[in-house]
Design a protein around this motif. Structure first.
Motif, mmCIF file in Angstrom:
data_model
loop_
_atom_site.group_PDB
_atom_site.id
_atom_site.type_symbol
_atom_site.label_atom_id
_atom_site.label_comp_id
_atom_site.label_asym_id
_atom_site.label_seq_id
_atom_site.Cartn_x
_atom_site.Cartn_y
_atom_site.Cartn_z
ATOM 1 N N PRO A 58 0.818 -1.228 0.000
ATOM 2 C CA PRO A 58 0.000 0.000 0.000
ATOM 3 C C PRO A 58 0.845 1.268 0.000
ATOM 4 O O PRO A 58 1.966 1.290 0.510
ATOM 5 N N ASP A 59 0.309 2.322 -0.604
ATOM 6 C CA ASP A 59 0.851 3.678 -0.509
ATOM 7 C C ASP A 59 2.283 3.799 -1.014
ATOM 8 O O ASP A 59 3.102 4.516 -0.431
ATOM 9 N N ARG A 60 2.589 3.124 -2.091
ATOM 10 C CA ARG A 60 3.913 3.275 -2.698
ATOM 11 C C ARG A 60 3.771 3.448 -4.213
ATOM 12 O O ARG A 60 4.243 2.621 -4.996
ATOM 13 N N PRO A 61 3.149 4.535 -4.672
ATOM 14 C CA PRO A 61 2.949 4.723 -6.113
ATOM 15 C C PRO A 61 4.252 4.906 -6.883
ATOM 16 O O PRO A 61 4.388 4.432 -8.014
ATOM 17 N N LEU A 62 5.242 5.607 -6.289
ATOM 18 C CA LEU A 62 6.512 5.817 -6.979
ATOM 19 C C LEU A 62 7.273 4.510 -7.143
ATOM 20 O O LEU A 62 7.863 4.245 -8.197
ATOM 21 N N LEU A 63 7.275 3.699 -6.098
ATOM 22 C CA LEU A 63 7.952 2.411 -6.177
ATOM 23 C C LEU A 63 7.280 1.512 -7.205
ATOM 24 O O LEU A 63 7.957 0.840 -8.004
ATOM 25 N N ALA A 64 5.955 1.494 -7.203
ATOM 26 C CA ALA A 64 5.233 0.689 -8.188
ATOM 27 C C ALA A 64 5.564 1.140 -9.608
ATOM 28 O O ALA A 64 5.770 0.314 -10.510
ATOM 29 N N ALA A 65 5.644 2.459 -9.806
ATOM 30 C CA ALA A 65 5.964 2.987 -11.132
ATOM 31 C C ALA A 65 7.376 2.594 -11.555
ATOM 32 O O ALA A 65 7.607 2.176 -12.699
ATOM 33 N N ALA A 66 8.333 2.727 -10.642
ATOM 34 C CA ALA A 66 9.727 2.403 -10.970
ATOM 35 C C ALA A 66 9.901 0.923 -11.275
ATOM 36 O O ALA A 66 10.573 0.540 -12.246
ATOM 37 N N LEU A 67 9.294 0.059 -10.464
ATOM 38 C CA LEU A 67 9.442 -1.376 -10.671
ATOM 39 C C LEU A 67 8.649 -1.868 -11.881
ATOM 40 O O LEU A 67 8.922 -2.950 -12.395
#
Length: 316
Positions: A58-67
């Motif tokens: 949850p709550d990690r949009p930047l990490l999701a985008a990078a990965l």
């Protein structure tokens, strides 16, 4: 996501057809096949929202985008073994930023803050945005049919968003509108710049994904960091988004941009909200009000209205 723009730009030195808006030589049936394959991309993106909420931390949009971007880009670079040359270094960087570096964080922010059907359906304004950008960049004017189809899509969006029973987060709406604007600009620029001679679509996709991922990775690690541990569901979610929802989906999407009118491609993107809405119904137990059902029907109607495959064939 397609706005029926009659792209008339000619081929440019060192690149493939630049903004020609033409389907490849062949029958209208062949054009329909290209459109169907291109629609797989946004249809796959329609599952981003349920994947994000159900499988990712949850709550990690930047990490999701990078990965989602960087590993897929590096894999494609390794497979194609081709790097940009000349002005394609900065062109790939610009497209990578628009399609991935800026678009992905906004997309995941919207996915975390909005119901899936609402978040993806906001992209229905994209055909009108492509039409507007096309006037300035491609020097072509949208047809009445395109504008009508775009307005029908917008009405469908209004019904889905404004009449829905779910709470609508203003920040999520703003993020999705901004993301849609960036993607519309990327579609038009991709149409204008085309593809370097002798470079495969997988290589071009890899350049953009890597460029966007290199921007995202340090920002994500600094702002959000890594979770304490990754579960099997997290790994499965990231793998699905990176391989199916990104590398494969964007290669098919870019192929559609190259071979079909920019207008027609932009409307194909409206398969995104249809799939997202169905995923919410089937997997999350969400329900639709009668107004939302009507909005969904209008979105589908706008996609069908915008497609003119015979015309695309005549432009070949």
């Amino acid at each position: 996501m397609s706005v029926t723009i009659s792209d008339r730009s000619s081929a440019r030195p060192g690149g493939r057809a630049q903004g020609g808006g033409a389907a490849p030589r062949g029958s209208a049936k062949a054009a329909a096949g290209i459109a169907a394959l291109a629609a797989i991309g946004p249809a796959t993106w329609g599952t981003t929202y349920v994947t994000t909420t159900e499988l990712l931390p949850p709550d990690r949009p930047l990490l999701a985008a990078a990965l989602r971007a960087l590993p897929a880009g590096l894999i494609l670079l390794a497979l194609t073994r081709r790097l940009p040359r000349g002005d394609w270094w900065w062109k790939a960087a610009v497209l990578g930023l628009l399609n991935f570096g800026a678009f992905f964080p906004l997309l995941f922010f919207g996915a975390y803050h909005l119901p899936g059907g609402v978040a993806s359906t906001i992209s229905a304004v994209m055909p009108l945005l492509v039409a507007g950008f096309g006037i300035g960049v491609l020097k072509v004017r949208p047809t009445r049919r395109t504008l009508l189809a775009g307005l029908v899509g917008v009405v469908g969006v209004a019904l889905l968003v404004l009449r829905g029973s779910a709470a609508v987060d203003a920040a999520g709406i703003a993020a999705m509108l901004t993301a849609t604007t960036l993607m519309a600009l990327a579609v038009v620029l991709s149409k204008r710049w085309g593809r370097p001679e002798g470079v495969s679509l997988l290589a071009l996709t890899g350049w953009q994904l890597t460029a966007g991922g290199l921007v995202l990775a340090p920002v994500a690690l600094t702002a959000e960091g890594l979770p304490g541990h990754f579960t099997g569901a997290n790994v499965a979610g990231y793998a699905y988004l990176g391989i199916i929802g990104t590398a494969l989906a964007y290669a098919l999407w870019f192929r559609g941009i190259e071979r079909l009118p920019a207008s027609s491609v932009s409307f194909l993107g409206l398969t995104n909200p249809v799939v997202a809405t169905l995923a919410g119904l089937l997997l999350l137990g969400q329900t639709l009000t009668p107004w939302q059902v009507g909005g969904l029907a209008l979105v589908v109607a706008s996609v069908l209205l915008a497609q003119n495959l015979r015309r695309a064939h005549r432009q070949a």
